[in-house]
Scaffold this active site. Structure first.
Site: not given
Length: 525
Positions: A157, A441
Site C-alpha cells: 500500500r 493508525d
C-alpha cells in the site's frame, strides 16, 4: 532529480540511478494530472459544504449498466480469506509473512510513520524478504522467515495521492509519495515476484473518484511498458474508504478492470471521510462517539453490502474490514470479550459474502481463518454469490442520522487520549501504535480529532454531564490526559509536546485540516 534525505546504510541499493530515473519519468508524466485531481477534490468539497449531496454519477450510468468484468484473480490472490496488515519494518515484515495469513498488506501509508529512514528501509525489507535474506535480533530473540514455509502474498500500500515525499525532488518539486513508493517497489521487486510465480500487487488508498483510479491505471500501464512487463501483470485492490468513492465503486473497478483485484471496506477512514465531507452540514451528518458506531449502523450496512454486490457482479474480490484488537497475554478476561467481538465481526462479513477480511495481529489469523473456512470450505472465494438481493440507494448511503448512540464525556476524553498518544507515537517514528489493546493508525486518529472538531462546531451537549463541547472544555481534558500520560513508563515529554500542539491545530482550529498527516509531516525532519 535531487535526494535531500541522508544516504544511510544500504540506501544506495534502493536509490539507484536507474530506479530514480524510472521514478522521475512517472513523476514528470503523471504528476501534473495528480495535482489537477487534488484541485478537483477541493472543488467537490466546496460544493458539498454549500449544500450539495453525493449521488451515483449520471455521466457514468452506461458503465454501471454495462456488461463487463474485471480480470480473473492473479496468482497468489485467488484465496484471500485472511489478510494481515502492518508497517514494513523488519519485525512486522517477518511476522506477517510467517503468520499463516494468505496476504500481507505491506503498509507505507496509515500504519507507517513516513520518516525518511522508515520509507527507504521499508523498501529494503521487502526486497530482502523476497530474497529470503531478511532477519534480525531483538530482546535476545532471533526473527527470520520460516524455511520452506508458504509465505503470505505481498500487497504493497503506497501513500495516498495527497502526500508528497519531501526528501526527493524532481525538477525542484517534491515527488508524489504515491509514485515514490510505487516506483521503488515496482522497479526492484516486480520481476522478483514474477520469478516466484506471483506478481507486483498493490492496495490503493484514499481514492475519491474513478478519475483518480484512471490515473493509477495509466501509471500501471506506463510502468509495465517501461520495464518490459506484460500488460495486466499489476493487480490493485482499491480501498473504498472515502465517502465519494462509495458512490463510484463500479466506475473505479471499470477504470482498473485489467489491473483490478477487487475492493476493500476501509471502515475507519470511511467514518473519517463521512465527518470530513459533511462537517459543515449540522446534525444531519453528525455521528455519535467512535465506539458507538458499529458495522450494523444502517449507513454502514448499506456501504458494505453494496461493496460485496458490486464486486461480485464484476467478478472481483470483496475484502472486509479491520479487526484492530491486540491480544493481551496478561488479561484473559479482556481477551475473551474482545475475541468474541472479532469472531462476530468476521462471521457477519463472511455471511454477507465477503471473500476475506483483515486482522492487525498474527494471533487473530486463526480466528479469521476459522470463520471464513466455515463459509468457504475448500473454495478460494465466494465471488459466485452475487447478492442480487441487495438494492442500495444513495439515500441509504447517506442515512448517517439514523445511527444510534450518544456523545459522552468518556467518548470525548477517549478521542483526546487516543489522538495525543497516537500523534506522539507517529512523531516518534511509529505509525502503528498499540493503545488500550487496539492497534491505532492514522485512520483512527483522524476519526478522533475530526469528531472533536465537529462536536465543537455543532454546539454538542454531552449526554452524561450536560456540558457543551467547547474549545475550553477540550483544552481542560487535554491537560488532564497529559497529566495521566506523564505517570506512565516510556513517557517522552518532547514527543507529547509536539503531539499536543499538533492535536490542538487539527482539532481546535476554526479551519478544518484535510489530513492531520499533512501538518504532522511538515514538522518531521
Amino acid at each position: 532529480m535531487e535526494i535531500t534525505g541522508p544516504m544511510l546504510d544500504r540506501f544506495d541499493e534502493i536509490l539507484t540511478p536507474e530506479a530514480l530515473d524510472f521514478m522521475a519519468t512517472l513523476q514528470r508524466e503523471f504528476g501534473p494530472r495528480r495535482l489537477e485531481l487534488l484541485k478537483a477534490r477541493e472543488a467537490r468539497q466546496a460544493e458539498l459544504s454549500a449544500g450539495a449531496l453525493l449521488d451515483f454519477l449520471p455521466a457514468t450510468k452506461a458503465v454501471r449498466e454495462g456488461d463487463w468484468r474485471v480480470a480473473p484473480p492473479a496468482p497468489g490472490l485467488e484465496d484471500r480469506r485472511v489478510e494481515i496488515t502492518g508497517p514494513v519494518d523488519k519485525k512486522m515484515t517477518i511476522n506477517a509473512l510467517n503468520s499463516g495469513a494468505k496476504v500481507w498488506l505491506a503498509d507505507f501509508e496509515d500504519a507507517l510513520s513516513p520518516l525518511w529512514e522508515n520509507i527507504v528501509s521499508g523498501q529494503l525489507n521487502l526486497r530482502d524478504a523476497l530474497d529470503r535474506t531478511i532477519d534480525f535480533e531483538a530482546g535476545g530473540k532471533t526473527y527470520a522467515l520460516r524455511p520452506d514455509a508458504e509465505l503470505a502474498t505481498v500487497v504493497v500500500r503506497p501513500r495516498g495521492w495527497h502526500l508528497d515525499e519531501k526528501h526527493t525532488l524532481v525538477d525542484g518539486q517534491p515527488v508524489s509519495g504515491s509514485l515514490f513508493d510505487f516506483a521503488l517497489y515496482f522497479f526492484h521487486c516486480a520481476k522478483r515476484q514474477l520469478d516466484k510465480g506471483k506478481g507486483p500487487y498493490f492496495y490503493l488508498p484514499k481514492l475519491e473518484s474513478h478519475l483518480e483510479a484512471r490515473l493509477w491505471n495509466d501509471v500501471f500501464t506506463r510502468a509495465q511498458e517501461l520495464l518490459g512487463i506484460p500488460y495486466g501483470t499489476i493487480r490493485a485492490t482499491v480501498l473504498i474508504e472515502t465517502y465519494p468513492a462509495a458512490f463510484e465503486m463500479e466506475e473505479i473497478l471499470y477504470e482498473l478492470r485489467d489491473h483490478s483485484a477487487g475492493l476493500n471496506a476501509g471502515r475507519w477512514d470511511y467514518l473519517f471521510s463521512v465527518i470530513k465531507k459533511f462537517r459543515t452540514r449540522g446534525r444531519e451528518f453528525l455521528l455519535p462517539e467512535r465506539n458507538a458506531v458499529t458495522m450494523t449502523a444502517p449507513f454502514m450496512r448499506a456501504y458494505t453490502e453494496l461493496l460485496v454486490r458490486t464486486c461480485h457482479k464484476r467478478g472481483a474480490h470483496a475484502i472486509g474490514g479491520m479487526a484492530a484488537f491486540i491480544p493481551s497475554r496478561r488479561n484473559p478476561e479482556v481477551n475473551a470479550v474482545a475475541l468474541e467481538k472479532v469472531r462476530a465481526d468476521k462471521t457477519r462479513e463472511s455471511n454477507d459474502g465477503f471473500d476475506g477480511s483483515w486482522v492487525a495481529h498474527p494471533d487473530l489469523v486463526p480466528i479469521c481463518r476459522e470463520v471464513f473456512d466455515g463459509v468457504l470450505g475448500d473454495r478460494p472465494h465466494q465471488i459466485d454469490r452475487l447478492r442480487e438481493d441487495v438494492d442500495v440507494t444513495p439515500a441509504d448511503l447517506l442515512a448517517v442520522s439514523d445511527t444510534p448512540g450518544d456523545i459522552t464525556e468518556a467518548g470525548l476524553r477517549s478521542n483526546v487520549d487516543v489522538g495525543l498518544r497516537y500523534l506522539a507515537s507517529w512523531m516518534g517514528g511509529q505509525g502503528a501504535a498499540a493503545i488500550h489493546n487496539l492497534m491505532e493508525d492514522a485512520a483512527t486518529a483522524e476519526i478522533s480529532r475530526s469528531q472533536v472538531w465537529q462536536w465543537i462546531h455543532n454546539d454538542i451537549t454531552l449526554a452524561d454531564t450536560g456540558e457543551q463541547v467547547t474549545k475550553e472544555l477540550v483544552e481542560r481534558i487535554i491537560a488532564e490526559e497529559l497529566s495521566r500520560a506523564t505517570e506512565e513508563p516510556g513517557y517522552d515529554e518532547q514527543l507529547f509536546e509536539q503531539a499536543t500542539a499538533l492535536f490542538k491545530e487539527v482539532a481546535l482550529d476554526d479551519d478544518f485540516t484535510d489530513f492531520l498527516t499533512l501538518p504532522a509531516y511538515a514538522r518531521m525532519p
